[in-house]
Design a protein around this motif. Structure first.
Motif, PDB file in Angstrom:
ATOM      1  N   PHE A  44       0.802  -1.219   0.000  1.00  0.00           N
ATOM      2  CA  PHE A  44       0.000   0.000   0.000  1.00  0.00           C
ATOM      3  C   PHE A  44       0.839   1.276   0.000  1.00  0.00           C
ATOM      4  N   GLU A  45       2.154   1.110   0.005  1.00  0.00           N
ATOM      5  CA  GLU A  45       3.083   2.239  -0.009  1.00  0.00           C
ATOM      6  C   GLU A  45       2.812   3.210   1.134  1.00  0.00           C
ATOM      7  N   VAL A  46       2.779   2.636   2.351  1.00  0.00           N
ATOM      8  CA  VAL A  46       2.568   3.419   3.564  1.00  0.00           C
ATOM      9  C   VAL A  46       3.692   3.124   4.543  1.00  0.00           C
ATOM     10  N   ALA A  47       3.776   3.946   5.581  1.00  0.00           N
ATOM     11  CA  ALA A  47       4.781   3.744   6.621  1.00  0.00           C
ATOM     12  C   ALA A  47       4.479   2.480   7.414  1.00  0.00           C
ATOM     13  N   ALA A  48       5.522   1.893   7.969  1.00  0.00           N
ATOM     14  CA  ALA A  48       5.346   0.690   8.791  1.00  0.00           C
ATOM     15  C   ALA A  48       4.418   0.958   9.967  1.00  0.00           C
ATOM     16  N   SER A  49       4.467   2.157  10.521  1.00  0.00           N
ATOM     17  CA  SER A  49       3.599   2.487  11.653  1.00  0.00           C
ATOM     18  C   SER A  49       2.126   2.443  11.253  1.00  0.00           C
ATOM     19  N   THR A  50       1.828   2.807  10.023  1.00  0.00           N
ATOM     20  CA  THR A  50       0.454   2.743   9.520  1.00  0.00           C
ATOM     21  C   THR A  50       0.010   1.292   9.385  1.00  0.00           C
ATOM     22  N   ALA A  51       0.873   0.457   8.830  1.00  0.00           N
ATOM     23  CA  ALA A  51       0.558  -0.967   8.681  1.00  0.00           C
ATOM     24  C   ALA A  51       0.391  -1.628  10.047  1.00  0.00           C
ATOM     25  N   GLN A  52       1.223  -1.223  11.006  1.00  0.00           N
ATOM     26  CA  GLN A  52       1.117  -1.765  12.363  1.00  0.00           C
ATOM     27  C   GLN A  52      -0.234  -1.394  12.973  1.00  0.00           C
ATOM     28  N   LYS A  53      -0.677  -0.191  12.716  1.00  0.00           N
ATOM     29  CA  LYS A  53      -1.971   0.260  13.235  1.00  0.00           C
ATOM     30  C   LYS A  53      -3.103  -0.578  12.641  1.00  0.00           C
ATOM     31  N   VAL A  54      -2.988  -0.909  11.361  1.00  0.00           N
ATOM     32  CA  VAL A  54      -3.988  -1.755  10.696  1.00  0.00           C
ATOM     33  C   VAL A  54      -4.087  -3.102  11.402  1.00  0.00           C
ATOM     34  N   LEU A  55      -2.939  -3.749  11.617  1.00  0.00           N
ATOM     35  CA  LEU A  55      -2.952  -5.073  12.246  1.00  0.00           C
ATOM     36  C   LEU A  55      -3.432  -5.007  13.691  1.00  0.00           C
ATOM     37  N   ALA A  56      -3.059  -3.965  14.415  1.00  0.00           N
ATOM     38  CA  ALA A  56      -3.524  -3.805  15.798  1.00  0.00           C
ATOM     39  C   ALA A  56      -5.042  -3.644  15.837  1.00  0.00           C
ATOM     40  N   TYR A  57      -5.578  -2.868  14.914  1.00  0.00           N
ATOM     41  CA  TYR A  57      -7.029  -2.666  14.838  1.00  0.00           C
ATOM     42  C   TYR A  57      -7.735  -3.988  14.522  1.00  0.00           C
ATOM     43  N   LEU A  58      -7.241  -4.716  13.523  1.00  0.00           N
ATOM     44  CA  LEU A  58      -7.865  -5.985  13.140  1.00  0.00           C
ATOM     45  C   LEU A  58      -7.825  -6.985  14.297  1.00  0.00           C
ATOM     46  N   LYS A  59      -6.743  -6.950  15.057  1.00  0.00           N
ATOM     47  CA  LYS A  59      -6.644  -7.832  16.228  1.00  0.00           C
ATOM     48  C   LYS A  59      -7.667  -7.422  17.287  1.00  0.00           C
ATOM     49  N   SER A  60      -7.789  -6.123  17.544  1.00  0.00           N
ATOM     50  CA  SER A  60      -8.721  -5.644  18.566  1.00  0.00           C
ATOM     51  C   SER A  60     -10.176  -5.936  18.193  1.00  0.00           C
ATOM     52  N   GLU A  61     -10.442  -6.031  16.886  1.00  0.00           N
ATOM     53  CA  GLU A  61     -11.801  -6.315  16.410  1.00  0.00           C
ATOM     54  C   GLU A  61     -12.070  -7.805  16.252  1.00  0.00           C
ATOM     55  N   GLY A  62     -11.054  -8.628  16.533  1.00  0.00           N
ATOM     56  CA  GLY A  62     -11.246 -10.078  16.471  1.00  0.00           C
ATOM     57  C   GLY A  62     -11.112 -10.698  15.099  1.00  0.00           C
ATOM     58  N   TRP A  63     -10.595  -9.958  14.140  1.00  0.00           N
ATOM     59  CA  TRP A  63     -10.413 -10.498  12.791  1.00  0.00           C
ATOM     60  C   TRP A  63      -9.176 -11.376  12.681  1.00  0.00           C
ATOM     61  N   VAL A  64      -8.128 -11.014  13.435  1.00  0.00           N
ATOM     62  CA  VAL A  64      -6.863 -11.748  13.355  1.00  0.00           C
ATOM     63  C   VAL A  64      -6.300 -11.986  14.747  1.00  0.00           C
ATOM     64  N   ARG A  65      -5.352 -12.910  14.809  1.00  0.00           N
ATOM     65  CA  ARG A  65      -4.615 -13.155  16.046  1.00  0.00           C
ATOM     66  C   ARG A  65      -3.126 -13.178  15.699  1.00  0.00           C
ATOM     67  N   ALA A  66      -2.323 -12.675  16.613  1.00  0.00           N
ATOM     68  CA  ALA A  66      -0.875 -12.654  16.400  1.00  0.00           C
ATOM     69  C   ALA A  66      -0.243 -13.808  17.168  1.00  0.00           C
ATOM     70  N   GLU A  67       0.670 -14.506  16.522  1.00  0.00           N
ATOM     71  CA  GLU A  67       1.427 -15.572  17.160  1.00  0.00           C
ATOM     72  C   GLU A  67       2.899 -15.174  17.101  1.00  0.00           C
ATOM     73  N   VAL A  68       3.469 -14.932  18.276  1.00  0.00           N
ATOM     74  CA  VAL A  68       4.840 -14.436  18.361  1.00  0.00           C
ATOM     75  C   VAL A  68       5.789 -15.340  17.581  1.00  0.00           C
ATOM     76  N   GLY A  69       6.552 -14.711  16.705  1.00  0.00           N
ATOM     77  CA  GLY A  69       7.543 -15.421  15.922  1.00  0.00           C
ATOM     78  C   GLY A  69       6.996 -16.128  14.698  1.00  0.00           C
TER      79      GLY A  69
END
Length: 80
Positions: A44-69
């Motif tokens: 999407f040609e955006v800053a990493a901080s913007t992409a991080q915000k996307v993933l954090a939002y999706l996680k908070s809404e229950g769309w995704v889960r993060a698995e360390v590593g």
């Protein structure tokens, strides 16, 4: 695939909507890995901080889960 982002609205919300659409249409099925911060930033040609915000939002809404590593994966969601 090129996505035209409307720079007058929050870009991270638009990217989140694209990812949710891909989850709903089966591009990213339940249990599948979604693009990383680096991959979203490049696509999407955006800053990493913007992409991080996307993933954090999706996680908070229950769309995704993060698995360390391992990465971020689509959550199993009940059918409507």
């Amino acid at each position: 695939m090129s996505i035209d982002l409307d720079r007058t609205r929050p870009v991270w919300r638009q990217i989140a909507a694209v990812v949710v659409e891909r989850i709903e249409d089966g591009t990213y099925p339940a249990g599948a890995r979604v693009p990383s911060v680096v991959e979203l930033s490049a696509e999407f040609e955006v800053a990493a901080s913007t992409a991080q915000k996307v993933l954090a939002y999706l996680k908070s809404e229950g769309w995704v889960r993060a698995e360390v590593g391992l990465g971020t994966f689509v959550e199993d969601r009940p059918a409507d």
